[in-house]
Design a protein around this motif. Structure first.
Motif, PDB file in Angstrom:
ATOM      1  N   GLU A 234       1.121  -1.201   0.055  1.00 28.16           N
ATOM      2  CA  GLU A 234       0.083   0.093  -0.041  1.00 28.16           C
ATOM      3  C   GLU A 234       0.864   1.333  -0.013  1.00 28.16           C
ATOM      4  N   THR A 235       1.957   1.238   0.728  1.00 23.64           N
ATOM      5  CA  THR A 235       2.755   2.356   0.960  1.00 23.64           C
ATOM      6  C   THR A 235       3.411   2.696  -0.436  1.00 23.64           C
ATOM      7  N   THR A 236       3.872   1.898  -1.146  1.00 20.90           N
ATOM      8  CA  THR A 236       4.627   1.817  -2.288  1.00 20.90           C
ATOM      9  C   THR A 236       3.698   2.474  -3.468  1.00 20.90           C
ATOM     10  N   TYR A 237       2.524   1.741  -3.516  1.00 22.72           N
ATOM     11  CA  TYR A 237       1.328   2.154  -4.368  1.00 22.72           C
ATOM     12  C   TYR A 237       1.203   3.648  -4.118  1.00 22.72           C
ATOM     13  N   LEU A 238       0.855   4.088  -3.066  1.00 17.77           N
ATOM     14  CA  LEU A 238       0.555   5.627  -2.831  1.00 17.77           C
ATOM     15  C   LEU A 238       1.705   6.427  -3.140  1.00 17.77           C
ATOM     16  N   GLU A 239       2.989   5.793  -2.947  1.00 16.81           N
ATOM     17  CA  GLU A 239       4.168   6.916  -3.128  1.00 16.81           C
ATOM     18  C   GLU A 239       4.067   7.044  -4.759  1.00 16.81           C
ATOM     19  N   LEU A 240       4.122   5.922  -5.429  1.00 20.76           N
ATOM     20  CA  LEU A 240       4.210   5.792  -6.986  1.00 20.76           C
ATOM     21  C   LEU A 240       3.015   6.684  -7.490  1.00 20.76           C
ATOM     22  N   LEU A 241       1.965   6.485  -7.107  1.00 22.07           N
ATOM     23  CA  LEU A 241       0.711   7.061  -7.399  1.00 22.07           C
ATOM     24  C   LEU A 241       0.972   8.760  -7.493  1.00 22.07           C
ATOM     25  N   ASN A 242       1.417   9.284  -6.564  1.00 27.34           N
ATOM     26  CA  ASN A 242       1.643  10.644  -6.229  1.00 27.34           C
ATOM     27  C   ASN A 242       2.649  11.304  -7.234  1.00 27.34           C
ATOM     28  N   GLU A 243       3.687  10.334  -7.532  1.00 28.33           N
ATOM     29  CA  GLU A 243       4.542  10.848  -8.488  1.00 28.33           C
ATOM     30  C   GLU A 243       4.112  10.684  -9.934  1.00 28.33           C
ATOM     31  N   MET A 244       3.168   9.479 -10.195  1.00 22.15           N
ATOM     32  CA  MET A 244       2.579   9.469 -11.587  1.00 22.15           C
ATOM     33  C   MET A 244       1.621  10.482 -11.736  1.00 22.15           C
ATOM     34  N   GLU A 245       0.815  10.753 -10.767  1.00 23.91           N
ATOM     35  CA  GLU A 245      -0.229  11.909 -10.984  1.00 23.91           C
ATOM     36  C   GLU A 245       0.481  13.137 -11.506  1.00 23.91           C
ATOM     37  N   LEU A 246       1.770  13.492 -10.998  1.00 19.81           N
ATOM     38  CA  LEU A 246       2.382  14.807 -11.629  1.00 19.81           C
ATOM     39  C   LEU A 246       2.576  14.641 -13.002  1.00 19.81           C
ATOM     40  N   GLN A 247       2.698  13.383 -13.519  1.00 19.70           N
ATOM     41  CA  GLN A 247       3.253  13.048 -14.884  1.00 19.70           C
ATOM     42  C   GLN A 247       1.840  12.918 -15.654  1.00 19.70           C
ATOM     43  N   GLY A 248       0.483  13.057 -15.123  1.00 21.12           N
ATOM     44  CA  GLY A 248      -0.493  13.148 -15.854  1.00 21.12           C
ATOM     45  C   GLY A 248      -1.410  11.869 -15.757  1.00 21.12           C
ATOM     46  N   TYR A 249      -0.957  10.901 -14.983  1.00 22.19           N
ATOM     47  CA  TYR A 249      -1.609   9.807 -14.728  1.00 22.19           C
ATOM     48  C   TYR A 249      -3.019   9.860 -13.997  1.00 22.19           C
ATOM     49  N   LYS A 250      -4.046   9.213 -14.488  1.00 21.13           N
ATOM     50  CA  LYS A 250      -5.382   9.167 -14.161  1.00 21.13           C
ATOM     51  C   LYS A 250      -5.995   7.724 -13.946  1.00 21.13           C
ATOM     52  N   MET A 251      -6.795   7.448 -12.842  1.00 19.81           N
ATOM     53  CA  MET A 251      -7.215   6.303 -12.357  1.00 19.81           C
ATOM     54  C   MET A 251      -8.737   6.296 -12.796  1.00 19.81           C
ATOM     55  N   PHE A 252      -9.447   5.141 -13.163  1.00 15.90           N
ATOM     56  CA  PHE A 252     -10.814   5.141 -13.428  1.00 15.90           C
ATOM     57  C   PHE A 252     -11.401   3.906 -12.725  1.00 15.90           C
ATOM     58  N   ALA A 253     -12.466   3.880 -12.262  1.00 15.34           N
ATOM     59  CA  ALA A 253     -12.921   2.609 -11.678  1.00 15.34           C
ATOM     60  C   ALA A 253     -14.509   2.437 -12.092  1.00 15.34           C
ATOM     61  N   LEU A 254     -14.750   1.150 -12.259  1.00 14.80           N
ATOM     62  CA  LEU A 254     -15.979   0.587 -12.733  1.00 14.80           C
ATOM     63  C   LEU A 254     -16.493  -0.121 -11.473  1.00 14.80           C
ATOM     64  N   TYR A 255     -17.810   0.537 -11.077  1.00 16.23           N
ATOM     65  CA  TYR A 255     -18.504  -0.198  -9.928  1.00 16.23           C
ATOM     66  C   TYR A 255     -19.976  -0.881 -10.572  1.00 16.23           C
ATOM     67  N   GLU A 256     -20.517  -1.867 -10.041  1.00 19.43           N
ATOM     68  CA  GLU A 256     -21.658  -2.498 -10.378  1.00 19.43           C
ATOM     69  C   GLU A 256     -22.449  -2.275  -8.884  1.00 19.43           C
ATOM     70  N   GLU A 257     -23.699  -1.845  -8.937  1.00 21.58           N
ATOM     71  CA  GLU A 257     -24.309  -1.662  -7.672  1.00 21.58           C
ATOM     72  C   GLU A 257     -23.298  -1.441  -6.662  1.00 21.58           C
ATOM     73  N   ASP A 258     -22.701  -0.099  -6.678  1.00 27.67           N
ATOM     74  CA  ASP A 258     -21.723   0.467  -5.892  1.00 27.67           C
ATOM     75  C   ASP A 258     -20.675  -0.624  -5.154  1.00 27.67           C
ATOM     76  N   VAL A 259     -20.325  -1.623  -6.117  1.00 36.54           N
ATOM     77  CA  VAL A 259     -19.206  -2.658  -5.789  1.00 36.54           C
ATOM     78  C   VAL A 259     -18.264  -2.399  -6.799  1.00 36.54           C
ATOM     79  N   LEU A 260     -16.909  -2.305  -6.192  1.00 34.86           N
ATOM     80  CA  LEU A 260     -15.842  -2.091  -7.195  1.00 34.86           C
ATOM     81  C   LEU A 260     -15.598  -3.356  -7.979  1.00 34.86           C
ATOM     82  N   VAL A 261     -15.436  -3.365  -9.173  1.00 39.96           N
ATOM     83  CA  VAL A 261     -15.258  -4.515 -10.134  1.00 39.96           C
ATOM     84  C   VAL A 261     -14.019  -4.477 -10.996  1.00 39.96           C
ATOM     85  N   ALA A 262     -13.725  -3.118 -11.290  1.00 39.48           N
ATOM     86  CA  ALA A 262     -12.506  -3.038 -12.289  1.00 39.48           C
ATOM     87  C   ALA A 262     -11.897  -1.634 -11.916  1.00 39.48           C
TER      88      ALA A 262
END
Length: 141
Positions: free
Chosen positions: A28-56
């Protein structure tokens, strides 16, 4: 009901368990550290939910280079194991294709590990993606 939303920083930890299925080497720590750096480079995340349940979950950037022009690059795309082969990956990738068009992209591209033969069939046969090249890497120590 299926909903796709762009994630904010506050949502990143919520999707870690699904992303971890694709990237099991991350803590979790490495994931968040990398995301903070990647966000500065334009990285975006999208999530797909079905009935409020995270699926993808997917992670992308819009980048420009000489061979694809302005394009969406999909770095991460994963459907949780228990929900695979139910059309969620297709919905999420189609969403990204439309998002790319809306953002003046000419192409969408991704790379997939050699052992992921099911994913390759999905990209080539279901989503009509071409396989124009191999990706090579070298670890620098």
């Amino acid at each position: 009901m299926v909903i796709i939303k762009q994630l904010e920083k506050d949502d990143w930890l919520e999707v870690f368990n699904v992303m971890h299925e694709l990237r099991p080497h991350l803590t979790e720590t490495t994931y968040l550290e990398l995301l903070n750096e990647m966000e500065l480079q334009g990285y975006k995340m999208f999530a797909l939910y079905e009935e409020d349940v995270l699926v993808a979950v997917t992670g992308v950037s819009i980048i420009t280079n000489l061979y694809y022009g302005r394009h969406v690059y999909v770095y991460d795309l994963v459907t949780t194991n228990s929900k695979r082969s139910k059309g969620y990956g297709e919905k999420l990738l189609s969403y990204l294709e439309n998002w790319g068009k809306e953002n003046d992209c000419e192409t969408i591209a991704l790379s997939s590990a050699l052992f992921r033969t099911d994913a390759h069939r999905f990209y080539e046969h279901k989503m009509n993606y071409e396989k124009p090249s191999f990706v090579f890497k070298k670890t620098l120590q």
